[in-house]
Design a protein around this motif. Structure first.
Motif: not given
Length: 483
Positions: A333-339, A222-227
């Motif tokens: 919104n691209r899903p971007v992890s903190i790394d 779900a992209g950014i919605g996963t968080q």
């Protein structure tokens, strides 16, 4: 109300639908659900230019690290799957809904963003040569449909004949049409309220509308919605690199003149993916895109990005865009992890899988990632070695000093793209010193061995009172979670 499935996929973008298709293709007896709101309010896929950008996305920092080179390798492998993937979809679609890959990408180096553009252009060429990909140097003035302002002319350009684009809107519509005729695949047009987890095992999801979808496997795509779904399970969330939104804006224009029949793009620069123009028809062109790392997803385009893109279109692409008509604005919104690395594979919750954090590469990688995910869920041999398991400590792809130097180049690029002029009295040294101090002070304040990617620094610097304590605590928690 409750419905039972073998696999429930949370997310109805390119990755979610591709995974559903890969599962049904691998085992036609499966019953699969794809869950997501029909209008995809904060998704990446609907707003994307959908460049199949293996080489155009290459940067000097990317190929400097083992993890970055692995991401390039995955992109190369995915590029060889697209013809067959599209052919398979087209075989199930009427002629008017069929997809076309528009081949050919011009990469231009127009020197409007400083040293970073030159370095990334050189990295693109080095990677093309490494993989023996066909390409050629071209005269920038001979690129059809490119007529920039005199002070924005490209200095050099190359053409990659096999790299191109697929229309993201048509791709999503194709997935929907094919799914609508399947007896084994159900598309649930609703958001997900919660994950249902019991005794360390996933049992399904509950939608916003109250429907319970049970399944022995759930894939979070779900992209950014996963968080938000992970945050409901803190013990799990603290073991997974946190997701942020790479919010961006794009525009679709209708022009009076014929536009370039191929993708035209710059190398990545200015904390973003570079300027790019993607043909949608002989007279319509997609222009993108901007990028802002943010905790709150973009839901509408903002004025500064709109102004910037129109200025770029007129200055760097074609002066005739001053009379072009606006078709639509897009935000995504691209899903971007903190790394900055993907989150792919199983979690410690039995049956719960993740497929997100792909930043700018999700749509391009989707045929490869989807087929690999299907094989893993079915207990079959995977297609590649996965270095990006979801439950991990953040990966460092740069040293602290490398991150600072990369950040300086990005900050310079932002200024130059916005027509910054530095007084010719040695202020270029002052400018670099100022941003070196900014970057160093942010990294010092975080007090962590983890080196956050430099594109996160503007977000942190703009609100240090919130983000510095938040990230300090986050880094302590994730280190403790992994012992």
């Amino acid at each position: 109300m409750s419905s039972s499935f073998d696999v429930v996929i949370v997310g109805n973008g390119a990755l979610g639908h591709a995974t559903a298709r890969a599962l049904i293709s691998a085992d036609p007896s499966l019953k699969v659900a794809v869950v997501g709101q029909a209008h995809r309010p904060t998704g990446a896929s609907p707003a994307s230019g959908a460049m199949l950008g293996t080489f155009g996305e290459v940067t000097a920092p990317l190929i400097r690290s083992h993890y970055g080179r692995t991401k390039v390798e995955l992109a190369v492998r995915a590029s060889h799957l697209w013809d067959e993937w599209v052919a398979g979809l087209n075989a199930e679609l009427p002629a008017e809904q069929q997809l076309e890959i528009k081949r050919g990408t011009f990469v231009i180096n127009n020197n409007l963003s400083g040293q970073i553009e030159d370095e990334n252009y050189t990295a693109i060429i080095a990677t093309l040569r490494k993989y023996e990909e066909k390409w050629e140097e071209v005269d920038p003035s001979a690129i059809p449909g490119l007529q920039p302002a005199a002070d924005s002319r490209p200095l050099r350009a190359l053409f990659i004949p096999r790299e191109g684009t697929v229309d993201s809107g048509r791709l999503l519509a194709a997935y929907g049409a094919v799914a609508g005729r399947s007896q084994r695949l159900r598309v649930v047009e609703d958001g997900v309220r919660t994950l249902r987890i019991h005794n360390g095992k996933v049992e399904g999801v509950e939608t916003l509308g109250g429907e319970v979808l049970t399944g022995s496997h759930v894939v979070l795509a779900a992209g950014i919605g996963t968080q938000g779904l992970l945050d409901q399970h803190p013990d799990l969330a603290r073991r997974i690199p946190r997701l942020f939104a790479g919010g961006g804006t794009s525009v679709l224009l209708e022009a009076d003149m014929p536009i370039t029949p191929h993708v035209v793009r710059t190398p990545n620069r200015a904390f973003a993916c570079g300027l790019h123009a993607v043909p949608r028809s002989e007279r319509t062109v997609y222009v993108g895109a901007t990028n802002h790392i943010t905790p709150r997803p973009f839901e509408r385009a903002n004025v500064s990005d709109m102004y910037f893109l129109l200025e770029c279109a007129m200055d760097q692409l074609h002066q005739g865009h001053q009379s072009s008509r606006l078709v639509t604005w897009n935000s995504g919104n691209r899903p971007v992890s903190i790394d900055g690395c993907p989150l792919i594979g199983p979690t410690s919750v039995s049956g719960l899988w993740m497929l997100t954090g792909t930043y700018r590469d999700g749509l391009h990688l989707s045929p490869l990632l989807a087929q690999d995910m299907a094989r893993r869920i079915l207990g079959r041999e995977p297609l590649y070695e996965n270095l990006f398991a979801p439950e991990r400590q953040p990966i460092c792809t740069r040293t602290r000093e490398e991150a600072i130097e990369d950040g300086i180049r990005h900050y310079e690029a932002v200024g130059y793209e916005h027509r910054m002029t530095i007084p010719r009295v040695g202020w270029h040294v002052t400018f670099q010193r100022m941003y070196r101090n900014t970057l160093a002070s942010v990294y010092d304040a975080l007090e962590s061995d983890y080196v956050i990617p430099p594109e996160f620094v503007p977000m942190i610097d703009n609100d240090r009172k919130h983000w510095v304590p938040f990230l300090r605590e986050y880094y302590r928690n994730i280190k403790a979670a992994h012992g």
